[in-house]
Design a protein around this motif. Sequence first.
Motif, short mmCIF file in Angstrom:
data_model
loop_
_atom_site.label_atom_id
_atom_site.label_comp_id
_atom_site.label_asym_id
_atom_site.label_seq_id
_atom_site.Cartn_x
_atom_site.Cartn_y
_atom_site.Cartn_z
N UNK A 112 0.85 -1.19 0.00
CA UNK A 112 0.00 0.00 0.00
C UNK A 112 0.88 1.25 0.00
N UNK A 113 0.99 1.90 -1.15
CA UNK A 113 1.83 3.10 -1.24
C UNK A 113 1.11 4.27 -1.90
N UNK A 114 -0.18 4.14 -2.16
CA UNK A 114 -0.89 5.19 -2.90
C UNK A 114 -0.98 6.50 -2.13
N UNK A 115 -0.79 6.45 -0.82
CA UNK A 115 -0.85 7.68 -0.03
C UNK A 115 0.40 8.54 -0.22
N UNK A 116 1.44 7.97 -0.80
CA UNK A 116 2.69 8.72 -0.97
C UNK A 116 2.52 9.82 -2.00
N UNK A 117 2.99 11.02 -1.66
CA UNK A 117 2.92 12.14 -2.60
C UNK A 117 4.28 12.47 -3.21
N UNK A 118 5.32 11.78 -2.75
CA UNK A 118 6.64 11.94 -3.34
C UNK A 118 7.40 10.63 -3.17
N UNK A 119 8.57 10.54 -3.79
CA UNK A 119 9.30 9.27 -3.77
C UNK A 119 9.85 8.94 -2.39
N UNK A 120 10.19 9.95 -1.61
CA UNK A 120 10.67 9.68 -0.25
C UNK A 120 9.59 8.98 0.56
N UNK A 121 8.37 9.47 0.47
CA UNK A 121 7.26 8.85 1.18
C UNK A 121 6.97 7.46 0.61
N UNK A 122 7.10 7.32 -0.72
CA UNK A 122 6.89 6.01 -1.33
C UNK A 122 7.81 4.96 -0.72
N UNK A 123 9.10 5.29 -0.65
CA UNK A 123 10.06 4.30 -0.15
C UNK A 123 9.81 3.96 1.31
N UNK A 124 9.39 4.94 2.09
CA UNK A 124 9.06 4.67 3.49
C UNK A 124 7.93 3.65 3.59
N UNK A 125 6.87 3.86 2.80
CA UNK A 125 5.73 2.96 2.84
C UNK A 125 6.06 1.59 2.26
N UNK A 126 6.77 1.57 1.14
CA UNK A 126 7.10 0.31 0.48
C UNK A 126 8.00 -0.55 1.36
N UNK A 127 8.99 0.06 1.98
CA UNK A 127 9.90 -0.69 2.85
C UNK A 127 9.15 -1.25 4.07
N UNK A 128 8.26 -0.45 4.63
CA UNK A 128 7.49 -0.92 5.79
C UNK A 128 6.60 -2.10 5.40
N UNK A 129 5.96 -1.99 4.23
CA UNK A 129 5.09 -3.08 3.79
C UNK A 129 5.85 -4.36 3.51
N UNK A 130 6.99 -4.24 2.84
CA UNK A 130 7.79 -5.45 2.54
C UNK A 130 8.36 -6.05 3.83
N UNK A 131 8.80 -5.19 4.73
CA UNK A 131 9.36 -5.68 5.98
C UNK A 131 8.33 -6.48 6.78
N UNK A 132 7.08 -6.02 6.75
CA UNK A 132 6.03 -6.71 7.50
C UNK A 132 5.80 -8.13 6.95
N UNK A 133 6.02 -8.32 5.65
CA UNK A 133 5.75 -9.62 5.05
C UNK A 133 6.98 -10.51 4.96
N UNK A 134 8.10 -9.91 4.60
CA UNK A 134 9.28 -10.72 4.29
C UNK A 134 10.54 -10.30 5.03
N UNK A 135 10.41 -9.39 5.97
CA UNK A 135 11.59 -8.92 6.68
C UNK A 135 12.16 -9.93 7.65
N UNK A 136 13.29 -9.62 8.27
CA UNK A 136 13.93 -10.53 9.23
C UNK A 136 12.99 -10.86 10.38
N UNK A 137 13.07 -12.08 10.85
CA UNK A 137 12.26 -12.53 11.98
C UNK A 137 13.17 -12.83 13.16
N UNK A 138 12.68 -12.56 14.39
CA UNK A 138 13.49 -12.83 15.58
C UNK A 138 13.86 -14.31 15.65
#
Length: 296
Positions: free
Chosen positions: A270-296
């Motif tokens: 979900x990145x449609x709320x981003x109004x610039x590329x900086x915001x896009x990367x913040x949202x995209x990284x958070x979304x990917x991390x939630x699904x495929x990021x490192x696990x404890x």
Amino acid sequence: MTTVTGYIGRFAPSPSGPLHAGSLVAALASFLDARVHGGRWLLRIEDIDETRTVAGAADDIIDTLAALDMPSDGPVLVQSRRKDRYQLARDRLGALAYPCGCSRKEIADSRVGTASDGAALYPGTCRHGLAPGKVARTLRLRVPDAGQAGELVRFDDRWLGRQSQHLATDVGDFVLQRADGFWAYQLAVVVDDAEQGVTDVVRGADLLDSTARQIYLQGQLDYPTPRYLHLPLLMNEVGEKFSKQNGAQALDLARPLEELQRAAGFLGLETQAARDREAFWTLALAGWNARFGPRP
């Protein structure tokens, strides 16, 4: 199996034309995966099949990725400059690699089964040497016979889950060097991944069928086996893979944010709320991390 440490990912396009929406999906996913794991992301130009190379396409790909905030974290590796490395790997395989004099028609005419990619399964005609009058056309790698140790290859795909393939009955002895003299994709990608230190491969599901062959070849060369994640494919309106061969258009770099958001949306981010590329990367990284990021 050798254990790998320290994340290194890669994106490996063929320079047969400019990047399109389908290739951007793979680039974005592999880039995000590297970033959420605190790793490096490398670019490789897979031009081992020089008959498909379009002049200027490699530079265009590199420039496009940089314009989309995805520059390579190291030198760009170019396959066509590495033929000596593939030859060295072939030499290490010894008698496991053997010359084959069979044409495609001869293999089809002596069909003993159908490979997982729909082609005729190679019957092993030249396994014990070329028949009198036969001239070598290709170089093949011997796989274990059905039921032998190593014939069943299993691996865990980070998107698709547990996978397995019987090399003897699903693939057969496969080509390492083609009849036109070019090294085959299977050998080149295995050598390149090992020599670039790649620990994680994120790529399209159209390459899922190649993975067992590559894992087997890694074992024969005593290379580490990366983790794999195979992405769903972006399809066109008639259900074909989105590709240059099917008329996919180049990315519109006048609207980079929109191109990135479309690719992210296909990946379920979900990145449609981003109004610039900086915001896009913040949202995209958070979304990917939630699904495929490192696990404890």
